[in-house]
Design a protein around this motif. Structure first.
Motif: not given
Lengths: 336, 364
Positions: A112, A125, A128-129, A131-133, A135, A137-138, A141
């Motif tokens: 990222t 941002k 959050a990205e 965190g998504r990787v 699993g 959620d925002d 994160a």
């Protein structure tokens, strides 16, 4: 199943490890940090990186090599910028790409981009990205980032007080008890050069042994660094460049600092300019002893030991001679 | 005010057009040679990139000829070039060659200061006239680069070895004796005609070589042992996508006016290098891929020692090589390099290309 995230103990690890460790732990990930740099890691790193890369980048390659078969993902963010209107350095910006091409059989890389150059909020941002990787959620994160930033702030507060480890402090106290004058020397350099004790051959310990108390950029008042950096005719667009020049100029006005040691890696582009500029500008402000220690993968311990000894010697003699008004021409040997 | 500027390939022609039309006095430093580097290396920091050292040498030589003001381009990083103007000013000051510095940029985003600097250079001329002069200057830049491209095309095809080089070298000297963009454009046209009239051998099928890398060492060919000219003599048609006119139009003008730019190289580079990291790393990788797809025979990357973006590019090029099959060679330049070693490597590279070509012929 918890995902195992490999964090290489190199480059910005030394600056941001509380932030990262807290963030991933809050998100229930298992973190695996490579051991402190050692001979094997350095050798592996040199083997797989391009010759021209600077030492810290080669060391980083070695850490990634160590982690690649021990983790599910490796955390190598793309650090384009960590501060407004500044870049870090091109190698940081291209680091994940360099690693991908140089190291075989890598697990997935979390690459990222962190780019705070125009917008400091980009950090949220990016979090959050990431965190998504893994699993998350925002919202989770965001909460993890909040806790991580608090941990980072606490760490920086501690560093602002002193950077010498307990071990060094022990040697140091014994020294001052013997009655010899203790020197306060500013140690200027990137965190990964100052705090990687294999890369710099136990520099902090060696300094303590010579009765030198090191003051690093982390220990200087941020406001003072910024104010001094503002005096440049054109803003320096590298984070460390600006810190170094602002910090050095601030140090010139600190009467209790006896000298400056600049630690740079051979081939560091940013330092080739920052070190030169810092030494030029500080020389115009104050006649302070200034020496440069250049580290690369070939450095022999005796060399560094001798230079530190000689520098400390010079300063102690100058202090003694100043009482007899001897000219300051002695330090021209050691000025870079 | 007596202006000077460092050398960068044919930038002196572009600067001359601009300054002549503006009616300003200037000094052009001697064409780059060993002594400019020696002088600059004495004063510049040891690990500074080579172009800083050579340009400081140029400026000191110009100072000795009476220059008192330096005209430089600006930049915002991460490549070190953006800070050249400050480093040059401070180093020259400490060395006893104090000169005024006009950097063509908005320092710290200060547009008013940028226009103030333009005003100093406009020498009393109004805005319309200045814009006309800028347009004329850009035309000169484009025409000069076209002339250079023509030389790259003709060198491997000349029937009498050295004809192109003789005409081109003479052209570069003749420029110093004409005045203003009109006369310069005329001289370029005349030289192009002269070049197109030389005898060429149509049987020769040159190798196509792409030159990529850092902008200074690839455009100021004297800093890289005139390898691009020598490749011509060895039978190669050189293609270099990074040019002065390209930089002025794409990077300075279009970017400032937010006009759409030609970013094909960035698209080609994306799978290998995720973002802009400074300098011309993206161009180096992107253009290598584009050249490979266009059937080029080989790529040569040239950069000065310690150039940060190119080091990143260099670490990625082996993947480009294995993915596309095109041979790529890297040459790193610093002040201590001996010419013979470089030429040997280039000759060996050309040998490799010729053997590959023979190999391809057998595969039909």
């Amino acid at each position: 199943m918890t995902v195992r995230i490999g964090i290489p103990r190199g480059l910005f690890y030394f600056k941001f490890h509380p932030l990262w460790e807290t963030f991933f732990t809050e998100l229930s990930a298992e973190i695996i940090i490579s051991p402190p740099t050692n001979r094997r890691i350095l050798d592996e790193g040199i083997k797989c990186s391009v010759d021209e890369a600077c030492l810290p980048v080669k060391i980083f390659h070695g850490h990634v090599q160590y982690l690649k078969d021990k983790s599910d993902m490796i955390f190598i963010p793309r650090f384009t910028s960590i501060s407004q209107n500044e870049y870090v350095c091109p190698k940081f910006g291209g680091l994940p790409d360099m690693i991908r091409q140089s190291i075989k059989e890598l697990p997935p890389v979390i690459d990222t981009e962190i780019n705070l150059r125009k917008n400091p909020k980009q950090l949220f941002k990016a979090a959050a990205e990431i965190g998504r990787v893994i699993g998350a959620d925002d919202r989770r994160a965001a909460r993890a980032l909040k806790a991580a930033l608090a941990a980072q702030a606490a760490f920086e507060k501690k560093q602002a007080h002193s950077v010498m480890s307990e071990k060094s402090a022990g040697i140091f106290d014994a020294y001052s008890r013997s009655g010899e004058r203790v020197l306060k020397i500013a140690l200027i350099g990137h965190a990964y050069n100052i705090f990687d004790s294999y890369a710099n051959m136990n520099l902090l310990e060696r300094l303590a042994k010579q009765g030198i108390y090191a003051v690093t950029l982390e220990m200087l008042e941020k406001k003072a660094i910024d104010e001094n950096a503002e005096t440049l005719s054109k803003r320096l667009f590298w984070y460390y460049g600006r810190q170094v020049v602002g910090g050095t100029l601030h140090i010139a006005s600190m009467d209790d600092i006896d000298g400056i040691i600049y630690v740079m890696s051979f081939g560091c582009g940013v330092d080739s300019f920052s070190c030169d500029l810092a030494s030029r500008l500080v020389r115009r402000k104050r006649d302070i002893p200034f020496t440069v220690l250049t580290i690369d993968e070939h450095s022999g311990e005796a060399g560094i030991e001798t230079r530190i000894e000689a520098f400390a010697d010079l300063i102690r003699r100058k202090r003694a001679a100043d009482e007899n008004n001897v000219s300051a021409s002695w330090q021209c040997i050691y000025n870079c | 005010m007596k202006i000077t500027f460092p050398h960068l390939g044919n930038v002196y022609i572009i600067a001359k057009a601009l300054l002549d039309d503006l009616g300003l006095e200037y000094v052009i430093p001697p064409f780059n040679n060993r002594s400019a580097l020696e002088i600059g290396a004495r004063y510049a920091p040891e690990l500074a990139c080579l172009p800083l050292k050579i340009t400081i040498g140029n400026l000191i030589q110009a100072y000795d000829q009476g220059a008192d003001t330096v005209l430089m381009a600006g930049g915002n990083g991460p490549c070190r070039f953006g800070y050249y103007s400050v480093m040059q000013k401070e180093i020259l000051k400490d060395a006893g060659y104090d000169m005024d510095m006009i950097a063509l940029e908005a320092p710290n985003g200060d547009l008013r200061e940028f226009f103030r600097r333009i005003k100093r250079l406009s020498n009393g001329k109004g805005i319309t006239q200045v814009l006309k002069i800028v347009k004329s200057t850009v035309d000169v830049a484009v025409m000069t680069d076209e002339l250079e491209k023509l030389c790259f095309r003709l060198r491997p095809r000349e029937a009498v070895k050295g004809s192109v080089e003789r005409i081109y070298k003479s052209f570069r000297g003749k420029i110093l004796n004409v005045k203003g963009s009109m006369q310069i454009k005329q001289l370029i046209k005349d030289t192009a005609e002269e070049l197109l009239s030389i005898e060429t051998d149509s049987r020769l099928v040159p190798y196509k070589i792409g030159i990529v890398g850092e902008i200074y060492t690839t455009i100021e060919t004297s800093s890289s042992f005139n390898i691009q000219e020598k490749l011509g003599a060895m039978g190669a048609e050189v293609h270099r996508e990074v040019t002065l006119s390209g930089w002025i139009i794409e990077h300075m003008i279009k970017k400032a006016l937010h006009l759409p730019r030609d970013l094909r190289y960035a698209a080609a580079a994306k799978p290998y290098l995720g973002t802009m990291i400074g300098g011309h790393a993206e161009e180096t990788i992107g253009n290598s891929i584009i050249h490979a797809n266009d059937g080029f025979d080989g790529i040569i990357q040239i950069y000065p020692f310690s150039c940060m973006p190119e080091i990143v590019a260099q670490s990625i090029l082996p993947k480009v090589e294995s993915d596309t099959g095109i041979p790529i060679m890297t040459l790193i330049i610093d002040e201590m390099t001996g010419e013979a070693g470089y030429l040997t490597r280039v000759e060996a590279f050309m040998d490799l290309l010729s053997r590959r070509r023979e190999g391809k012929a057998y595969c039909i």
